[in-house]
Design a protein around this motif. Structure first.
Motif, PDB file in Angstrom:
ATOM      1  N   SER A 175     -15.364  -2.774 -14.794  1.00 44.44           N
ATOM      2  CA  SER A 175     -14.273  -3.590 -14.256  1.00 44.44           C
ATOM      3  C   SER A 175     -13.733  -2.997 -12.957  1.00 44.44           C
ATOM      4  CB  SER A 175     -13.139  -3.703 -15.281  1.00 44.44           C
ATOM      5  OG  SER A 175     -13.569  -4.415 -16.411  1.00 44.44           O
ATOM      6  N   GLY A 176     -13.447  -3.861 -12.019  1.00 37.16           N
ATOM      7  CA  GLY A 176     -12.810  -3.463 -10.778  1.00 37.16           C
ATOM      8  C   GLY A 176     -13.717  -2.837  -9.744  1.00 37.16           C
ATOM      9  N   LYS A 181     -15.397  -9.511  -2.757  1.00 39.15           N
ATOM     10  CA  LYS A 181     -14.114  -8.926  -2.427  1.00 39.15           C
ATOM     11  C   LYS A 181     -13.542  -9.601  -1.187  1.00 39.15           C
ATOM     12  CE  LYS A 181     -15.401  -4.461  -4.427  1.00 39.15           C
ATOM     13  NZ  LYS A 181     -15.650  -3.017  -4.197  1.00 39.15           N
ATOM     14  N   LEU A 185      -5.064 -10.721  -3.806  1.00 38.25           N
ATOM     15  CA  LEU A 185      -5.082  -9.987  -5.064  1.00 38.25           C
ATOM     16  C   LEU A 185      -4.592 -10.816  -6.243  1.00 38.25           C
ATOM     17  CD1 LEU A 185      -3.769  -6.519  -3.820  1.00 38.25           C
ATOM     18  CD2 LEU A 185      -6.127  -7.318  -4.045  1.00 38.25           C
ATOM     19  N   GLU A 186      -3.834 -11.872  -5.971  1.00 39.97           N
ATOM     20  CA  GLU A 186      -3.334 -12.713  -7.054  1.00 39.97           C
ATOM     21  C   GLU A 186      -4.436 -13.564  -7.676  1.00 39.97           C
ATOM     22  OE1 GLU A 186      -1.974 -12.474  -4.065  1.00 39.97           O
ATOM     23  OE2 GLU A 186      -0.076 -11.460  -4.474  1.00 39.97           O
ATOM     24  N   TRP A 187      -5.558 -13.717  -6.982  1.00 38.46           N
ATOM     25  CA  TRP A 187      -6.645 -14.557  -7.486  1.00 38.46           C
ATOM     26  C   TRP A 187      -7.561 -13.751  -8.400  1.00 38.46           C
ATOM     27  CZ3 TRP A 187      -8.771 -17.713  -2.695  1.00 38.46           C
ATOM     28  CH2 TRP A 187      -7.759 -18.581  -2.254  1.00 38.46           C
ATOM     29  N   THR A 188      -8.021 -14.393  -9.452  1.00 37.40           N
ATOM     30  CA  THR A 188      -9.074 -13.836 -10.281  1.00 37.40           C
ATOM     31  C   THR A 188     -10.387 -14.474  -9.831  1.00 37.40           C
ATOM     32  OG1 THR A 188      -7.581 -13.509 -12.157  1.00 37.40           O
ATOM     33  CG2 THR A 188      -9.945 -13.541 -12.627  1.00 37.40           C
ATOM     34  N   VAL A 189     -11.197 -13.723  -9.126  1.00 37.20           N
ATOM     35  CA  VAL A 189     -12.416 -14.260  -8.505  1.00 37.20           C
ATOM     36  C   VAL A 189     -13.615 -13.992  -9.409  1.00 37.20           C
ATOM     37  CG1 VAL A 189     -13.908 -14.128  -6.471  1.00 37.20           C
ATOM     38  CG2 VAL A 189     -11.424 -13.867  -6.229  1.00 37.20           C
ATOM     39  N   PRO A 190     -14.420 -15.009  -9.705  1.00 38.48           N
ATOM     40  CA  PRO A 190     -15.651 -14.765 -10.481  1.00 38.48           C
ATOM     41  C   PRO A 190     -16.521 -13.722  -9.787  1.00 38.48           C
ATOM     42  CG  PRO A 190     -15.213 -17.116 -10.269  1.00 38.48           C
ATOM     43  CD  PRO A 190     -14.252 -16.428  -9.349  1.00 38.48           C
ATOM     44  N   GLN A 191     -17.072 -12.811 -10.571  1.00 37.64           N
ATOM     45  CA  GLN A 191     -17.815 -11.690 -10.020  1.00 37.64           C
ATOM     46  C   GLN A 191     -19.320 -11.964  -9.946  1.00 37.64           C
ATOM     47  OE1 GLN A 191     -15.992  -8.370  -9.103  1.00 37.64           O
ATOM     48  NE2 GLN A 191     -14.917 -10.300  -8.779  1.00 37.64           N
ATOM     49  N   GLU A 195     -18.517  -8.003 -16.032  1.00 38.20           N
ATOM     50  CA  GLU A 195     -17.730  -6.799 -16.243  1.00 38.20           C
ATOM     51  C   GLU A 195     -17.683  -6.426 -17.722  1.00 38.20           C
ATOM     52  OE1 GLU A 195     -14.548  -6.726 -12.595  1.00 38.20           O
ATOM     53  OE2 GLU A 195     -13.999  -7.965 -14.334  1.00 38.20           O
TER      54      GLU A 195
END
Length: 423
Positions: A175-176, A181, A185-191, A195
């Motif tokens: 994670s992280g 990128k 920062l408020e968005w949860t972006v699909p990776q 994770e």
């Protein structure tokens, strides 16, 4: 009269359809038995003259001196003054990426839809097969979910032409640590990978990916994360051991992306079967790899990097560093699996990796083995050798690649599983 016109039009349409399907990249059809003859045959270990190969169904039935090969009832394919050899293996591919010189990774993952990426991938698979690479290990869909599993199904069902595929689905990151990128920062972006952390999460994700069709599990053992420049280890040794043990319960091997000495050390001790990249490996780490029989997939040309030669642009510091570490791996006796990270550069140009390995100090014969007989052993597949019982994945090229590795770019014939795709 009108029905006759419709009938004639139907015949023309059918003929057009057949002609279209018979374009380069389409299979020419399997024969029950085929005998292949060529001036030279590289069997994955040694070069021979005056040999022939008998193929029955999808397997090699016999290989040896022409006089010893029964040609009765077989279709004879004379490949003339070429070298017949096992189909090449691409050990590190990303068919759902295209060259970074066209579109950077962040934009491919965040802005290119799944259907568009799959459409590109069908072309990538065809180009790879036509270049003589009959098997690929695809190490992560980079945000395209499980599309690699379904592309593999499409190839196996004959819907699209392509190499044999070993797939790893989403790959696994701590994670992280991964991307895309650069978003607020408020968005949860699909990776671009899945994770997972700790005992419960890692074991669940490994099992889930295997359940969805992963042939290999890929872990990111280090990555560019944290406040300091460069790559740093991500998973602990215990986490890696858990992932490897969980995968091995299903008979699934683990590949670890890692370049740092500590990330490589953890991967080796955890039981990974291959290490991807290894750019910062030290002589001590490579000796540890050799002792534990862990293979290195060096990806020397990842990202489109070119090797430096007189009269051309100077070699990048990163490529010069790879030259040093690759020699250290060779000196330590590390098993080398040819793999390029293709997708970061154009699919079909996979031969550049073998050229780089030779330029960096490997003999042409050993580079060929890294993409044939050694690759078959590392990937646990019946490929990479011209001998009885192996899968009939064979290519013919103009020239002698044991003397001039660039000859592998001149592919004139491709057979996969007994079916001819290029002649």
């Amino acid at each position: 009269m009108q029905s006759r016109r419709y009938f004639a039009a139907g015949l023309l349409l059918a003929a057009f359809s057949v002609r279209t399907w018979a374009q380069p990249g389409a299979p020419l059809g399997p024969a029950a038995t085929v005998v292949l003859r060529a001036a030279h045959i590289f069997d994955g270990e040694n070069m021979h003259q005056g040999w022939a190969v008998r193929v029955k169904g999808d397997r090699i039935e016999a290989a040896g001196p022409s006089a010893s090969i029964d040609s009765s009832g077989a279709r004879i394919v004379d490949l003339g003054p070429t070298t017949l050899m096992p189909g090449l293996v691409e050990g590190h591919s990303h068919v759902l990426l295209h060259a970074y010189s066209e579109t950077v990774w962040n934009d491919q993952v965040a802005h290119e839809g799944l259907a568009l990426r799959v459409a590109r991938a069908t072309n990538h698979l065809r180009a790879t097969l036509m270049a003589g690479f009959t098997t690929i290990r695809d190490l992560g869909t980079e945000g395209a979910a499980y599309a690699d599993v379904e592309l593999k199904q499409a190839v196996n069902q004959g819907i699209i032409p392509g190499p044999r595929m070993l797939v790893s689905t989403r790959a696994i990151v701590a994670s992280g640590t991964y991307g895309p990128k650069g978003f607020v920062l408020e968005w949860t972006v699909p990776q671009g990978a899945e994770e997972a952390d700790g005992i419960d999460s890692l074991s669940r994700v490994v099992r889930d990916q295997i359940g969805r069709g992963a042939d290999w599990i890929k872990l990111y053992g280090d990555y560019r994360w944290g406040p300091h420049p460069g790559s740093h280890p991500t998973f602990s040794l215990d986490e890696m051991k858990l992932a490897v043990e969980t995968a091995k319960n299903a008979g699934v091997p683990v590949a670890v992306h890692t370049s740092t000495p500590e990330g490589m050390r953890r991967a080796i001790l955890a039981g990974a079967e291959t290490i991807e990249h290894g750019n910062e490996g030290t002589p001590e780490i490579f000796r540890l790899m050799a002792d534990h029989h862990v293979a290195l997939c060096p990806t020397l040309t990842a990202g489109g990097g070119r090797i430096g030669r007189g009269g051309e642009q100077p070699e990048s510091p990163a490529m010069t560093r790879k030259r040093v570490t690759f020699k250290a791996a060779l000196d330590a006796g590390v098993i080398i699996l040819s793999g390029s990270d293709v997708g970061t550069f154009a699919h079909g140009d996979n031969a550049r990796e073998l050229e780089a390995m030779v330029d960096f100090g490997m003999s042409p014969v050993n580079a060929l083995k890294a993409a044939t007989s050694v690759a078959g052993q590392v990937l646990h597949m019946d490929i990479g050798r011209v001998k009885s019982g192996m899968l009939a994945d064979l290519i013919a090229i103009e020239g002698d690649p044991t003397k001039d590795i660039s000859a592998i770019r001149r592919v004139t014939f491709v057979m996969k599983g007994g079916t001819i795709y290029k002649q």
